[in-house]
Design an enzyme around this catalytic site. Structure first.
Site, PDB file in Angstrom:
ATOM      1  N   GLY A  11      11.366  44.253  30.594  1.00 18.75           N
ATOM      2  CA  GLY A  11      10.085  44.614  30.004  1.00 18.75           C
ATOM      3  C   GLY A  11       9.992  44.385  28.503  1.00 18.75           C
ATOM      4  N   ASN A  13       8.733  41.830  27.115  1.00 22.81           N
ATOM      5  CA  ASN A  13       7.370  41.326  26.875  1.00 22.81           C
ATOM      6  C   ASN A  13       6.350  42.454  26.946  1.00 22.81           C
ATOM      7  OD1 ASN A  13       7.113  38.234  26.523  1.00 22.81           O
ATOM      8  ND2 ASN A  13       8.730  38.508  28.045  1.00 22.81           N
ATOM      9  N   ASN A 107       0.350  34.698  33.203  1.00 24.21           N
ATOM     10  CA  ASN A 107       1.801  34.752  33.335  1.00 24.21           C
ATOM     11  C   ASN A 107       2.434  34.076  32.133  1.00 24.21           C
ATOM     12  OD1 ASN A 107       4.330  35.227  34.637  1.00 24.21           O
ATOM     13  ND2 ASN A 107       4.373  33.075  35.259  1.00 24.21           N
ATOM     14  N   HIS A 109       5.922  31.931  31.051  1.00 22.86           N
ATOM     15  CA  HIS A 109       7.061  31.233  31.644  1.00 22.86           C
ATOM     16  C   HIS A 109       7.934  30.657  30.534  1.00 22.86           C
ATOM     17  CE1 HIS A 109       9.238  29.309  34.882  1.00 22.86           C
ATOM     18  NE2 HIS A 109       9.326  28.254  34.084  1.00 22.86           N
TER      19      HIS A 109
HETATM   20  C1  GRF Z   1      10.662  36.308  30.388  1.00 22.70           C
HETATM   21  O1  GRF Z   1      11.583  35.340  29.964  1.00 22.70           O
HETATM   22  C2  GRF Z   1       9.445  35.664  30.972  1.00 22.70           C
HETATM   23  O2  GRF Z   1       9.144  34.412  30.416  1.00 22.70           O
HETATM   24  C3  GRF Z   1       9.817  35.486  32.420  1.00 22.70           C
HETATM   25  O3  GRF Z   1      10.584  36.623  32.718  1.00 22.70           O
HETATM   26  C4  GRF Z   1      11.201  37.127  31.551  1.00 22.70           C
HETATM   27  C5  GRF Z   1      10.845  38.585  31.457  1.00 22.70           C
HETATM   28  O4  GRF Z   1      11.541  39.241  30.431  1.00 22.70           O
HETATM   29  N1  GRF Z   1       8.642  35.321  33.235  1.00 22.70           N
HETATM   30  P1  GRF Z   1      11.162  40.753  30.052  1.00 22.70           P
HETATM   31  O5  GRF Z   1      11.310  41.583  31.313  1.00 22.70           O
HETATM   32  O6  GRF Z   1       9.768  40.768  29.526  1.00 22.70           O
HETATM   33  O7  GRF Z   1      12.161  41.145  29.013  1.00 22.70           O
END
Ligand code: GRF
Length: 200
Positions: A11, A13, A107, A109
């Site tokens: 999490g 992000n 999303n 990526h």
């Molecule tokens: C990120 O690298 C994102 O691009 C991918 O999954 C990862 C999630 O990381 N879809 P976090 O859980 O937000 O640390």
């Protein structure tokens, strides 16, 4: 605007989005809930700490993927959520879910799509030996990592760089790019025509 964040893991992000809302880098936006398919997801902890509704929905309690997504869509609609933000959500989204929030699901990526779709995008690029990879924020459609691209940022892979160093660089970029894209989205600054997204 109300957003819901769906996450399965760390999490980081989600945290970047929470911080960006607090610091007004994202305006006109409230994080209504965080939903996870993994009970142990640290993303749920992060949400609870910020007094954001944190919901664990156990896939095993549902008869099918459709039934699971039917429940999520119901929750989102009941709470009048406008946009859905996938942030490390490691679960396939059913066509019903996509249709219910057409052009309203984002999303992130960790590669320059359409290269290195699917799981482990950073590692795939690293192993392939490309000199530049990056980060993509895109709309979600019925295809895997195939929806219209909103923002992309390249990340150069330095001579002798390790996978861990590259991961760190990619995540730093993600934490800037995702809030930027979400701010455009909730402020109605994205116009989508076919595969093309125009920033207004
Ligand atoms: C990120 O690298 C994102 O691009 C991918 O999954 C990862 C999630 O990381 N879809 P976090 O859980 O937000 O640390």
């Amino acid at each position: 605007m109300k957003i819901a964040v769906l996450a399965s893991g760390n999490g980081s992000n989600l945290q970047a989005i929470i911080d960006a809302v607090k610091n007004k880098l994202i305006t006109n936006c409230e994080i209504e809930m965080v939903i996870s398919n993994k009970e142990s997801a640290f993303a749920l902890e992060r949400a609870r700490k910020e007094n954001i509704k944190a919901i664990f929905l156990n896939p095993k309690s549902f008869q099918s993927k459709d039934a699971y997504d039917f429940e999520i869509v119901k929750l989102l609609k009941e709470s009048k959520v406008d946009f859905v933000i996938l942030a490390g959500y490691l679960k396939w989204i059913t066509p019903y879910f996509v249709e219910s929030f057409r052009n309203k699901i984002l999303n992130i990526h960790p590669s320059l799509l359409p290269s290195f779709k699917g799981l482990h995008g950073i590692e795939q690029a690293f192993d392939y030996g490309v000199k530049t990879t990056g980060v993509t924020v895109h709309f979600v459609d019925e295809t895997e990592d195939g929806g219209a691209v909103i923002l992309q940022e390249p990340v150069v892979i330095g001579e002798g760089e390790t996978l861990e160093q590259l991961e760190e660089k990619i995540h730093k970029v993600e934490h800037i790019l995702y809030p930027k894209a979400i701010n455009l989205l909730v402020n109605n600054k994205l116009e989508i025509t076919g595969r093309k997204v125009t920033l207004l």
